[in-house]
Scaffold this motif. Structure first.
Motif, PDB file in Angstrom:
ATOM      1  N   LYS A  70       8.341  -9.768  -6.634  1.00 20.39           N
ATOM      2  CA  LYS A  70       9.781  -9.503  -6.540  1.00 20.39           C
ATOM      3  C   LYS A  70      10.327  -8.948  -7.847  1.00 20.39           C
ATOM      4  CE  LYS A  70      14.148 -11.676  -5.206  1.00 20.39           C
ATOM      5  NZ  LYS A  70      14.799 -12.933  -4.737  1.00 20.39           N
ATOM      6  N   LYS A  71       9.872  -9.515  -8.964  1.00 15.23           N
ATOM      7  CA  LYS A  71      10.336  -9.059 -10.270  1.00 15.23           C
ATOM      8  C   LYS A  71       9.930  -7.610 -10.527  1.00 15.23           C
ATOM      9  CE  LYS A  71       9.913 -10.093 -15.213  1.00 15.23           C
ATOM     10  NZ  LYS A  71       9.298 -11.002 -16.220  1.00 15.23           N
ATOM     11  N   THR A  74      11.774  -5.084  -8.326  1.00 13.32           N
ATOM     12  CA  THR A  74      13.168  -4.924  -8.782  1.00 13.32           C
ATOM     13  C   THR A  74      13.229  -3.970  -9.961  1.00 13.32           C
ATOM     14  OG1 THR A  74      13.709  -7.166  -8.040  1.00 13.32           O
ATOM     15  CG2 THR A  74      15.204  -6.146  -9.625  1.00 13.32           C
ATOM     16  N   GLY A 103      15.141   1.963  -3.540  1.00 17.14           N
ATOM     17  CA  GLY A 103      14.595   0.612  -3.478  1.00 17.14           C
ATOM     18  C   GLY A 103      13.702   0.343  -2.283  1.00 17.14           C
TER      19      GLY A 103
END
Length: 497
Positions: A70-71, A74, A103
């Motif tokens: 997730k990091k 992002t 994204g």
């Protein structure tokens, strides 16, 4: 209980397989199936080279990997390898993920094959479900596989040409209702009692289940049964079991008066009636004159490269690294032996370079070449002719002088009960020579079959010099037995006509 992508695929094949993986046993697991679970990393490493800068998620706790993914997604700085996702106790990792400016994600599932298979679509559909429900928008989903037309070049690896891509996004979207229903079903399976699944077609499709011996024992199917009839399709074998035809005697009693395959019935008849041997002397007499002297008995050992590193090698093409040659100048004359084993220092060194030169020196132009399953040796020689033009005329000439020792056994001109329907040399040799310890592969140290030879050669450069020399000796002894076995088989044929 977490349902992974591999668990989902297992459950699609058979819910009992999934249950046993989650709750069950390590007993009675098929060695063959276990080998299929060992996946190489060469294709995956080459795929990462294709994408340039890639951040790889290292193995850790499940939730640590999901958090790291997730990091990175992002930050949108690099492609992410082994990206981890979880939703509703369903977990998957994507081989490579790239991030669009908005994204959204492009998912690349890398497969060590040259074609898309149905099971690939199933596991990608599972991934699509988990990732799309984890708060991410999927832009495109690609099946990334090896290009079957790719040809290697020694010292170079063009990863751009190595792979081909297929956009499967729409196909996966259409499967999502099925995937959701199946996930709900399999999550219940994992926490319920063991499903009552019998031996069926799914035991072998898409892969052989590792618990097949477990299920055979549950159904009291003997170690040697109609499931072992050589050449018969698995679907037909399952039908026999379901009809109560389980042993070879059951099969023989049921079908010996009907018009069924002679080969199937022969295997069952020999077992049911305890018949030791059959030999059609007339057919063997017609075969033996094809053995023109000088006669050279040839056997290669080889390995495969999913990512080809040598000249004119395609994905999964056999690359010979060793051979054994026994030869006779006249029938029943003295037997001589020659051999070669490459001494490669690293995986980028082509073992065929010196092998092909030595082979052309060892086999004279007028020789008949004997091999057991000659199509393999001929294929290796033909491929080397393309890779080494200097020797192509000599090698092409060799391919025209082959005799296949397997023919009398494949045609059932010679058959023994101990062969159990097989004409593999690993069955024929102990059947013909049951009490000769020198012809027993099980008495060899460390290397007893082709897979073990391949594995041994691949790890040679990681050993100490003493270990290397010992393993070389074991490899040479194994390959020598393959050709010495042919010498003994030919003598046996002459002795029995």
């Amino acid at each position: 209980m977490i349902l992974s992508k591999s668990g989902y695929i297992s459950g699609l094949q058979c819910p009992k397989r999934l249950w046993l993986q989650k709750n069950g046993t390590s007993k009675n697991i098929s060695n063959k199936a276990a080998e299929l679970l060992e996946l190489g990393h060469e294709v995956g490493d080459a795929a990462l080279q294709y994408f340039g800068q890639v951040e790889k998620i290292e193995q850790a706790s499940l939730f640590a990997m999901v958090g790291k993914t997730k990091k990175l997604l992002t930050q949108r700085e690099k492609a992410v390898a082994e990206a981890a996702f979880i939703y509703n106790e369903c977990y998957c990792q994507a081989d490579v993920v790239t991030i669009e400016p908005d994204g959204s994600l492009n998912i690349f599932e890398v497969k060590s094959t040259t074609q898309k298979k149905p099971e690939h679509v199933d596991d990608m559909a599972f991934q699509y479900y988990v990732i799309s429900h984890s708060g991410y928008k999927i832009n495109m989903f690609y099946h990334m596989r090896l290009n079957s037309d790719f040809v290697g070049k020694t010292g170079q690896l063009n990863v751009i040409d190595l792979f081909e891509f297929e956009n499967v996004t729409n196909e996966l979207v259409s499967m999502q209702p099925f995937v959701e229903n199946k996930i709900n079903e399999l999550q219940k399976v994992m926490t319920a009692s063991c499903p009552n699944c019998k031996i069926s077609e799914c035991c072998k499709s898409p892969h052989e289940c590792e618990f097949i011996l477990h299920c055979k024992n549950e159904q009291s199917i003997p170690e040697y049964s109609v499931l072992d009839i050589v050449g018969m399709g698995w679907k037909k074998k399952v039908q026999l079991i379901n009809n109560g035809i389980i042993t070879m005697k059951d099969y023989y009693d049921e079908y010996n008066k009907n018009n069924v395959s002679c080969n199937y019935l022969m295997q069952a008849a020999f077992e049911a009636n305890n018949i030791p041997m059959f030999i059609d002397k007339n057919k063997v007499k017609k075969f033996l004159p094809s053995l023109q002297y000088p006669l050279y008995y040839l056997d290669f050992e080889s390995f495969q490269q999913d990512v080809p590193l040598f000249d004119e090698v395609k994905p999964y093409q056999q690359v010979p690294f060793q051979y054994s040659l026994h030869y006779q100048l006249s029938p029943r004359g003295p037997v001589y032996h020659l051999e070669y084993l490459a001494d490669c220092n690293n995986k980028f060194e082509d073992p065929r370079v010196a092998l092909v030169e030595q082979l052309c020196s060892d086999i004279p132009d007028n020789a008949t070449i004997m091999a057991y399953n000659a199509s393999f040796e001929k294929s290796c020689i033909s491929n080397m002719a393309k890779a080494f033009p200097k020797y192509s005329d000599k090698l092409i000439c060799m391919t025209k002088h082959f005799v296949d020792l397997m023919i009398p056994f494949k045609n059932k001109d010679v058959y023994m009960r101990a062969m159990k329907g097989s004409y593999s040399i690993k069955y024929v040799l102990p059947a013909l020579f049951p009490n000769d310890s020198k012809l027993d592969y099980h008495n060899l140290d460390m290397v007893q079959n082709g897979q073990m030879a391949m594995d041994a050669f691949k790890k040679m450069n990681s050993l100490t010099e003493e270990e290397r020399q010992y393993l070389r000796h074991r490899l040479l002894k194994y390959c020598e037995l393959d050709t010495y076995a042919m010498v003994k088989i030919v003598k046996w044929l002459y002795d029995h006509i």
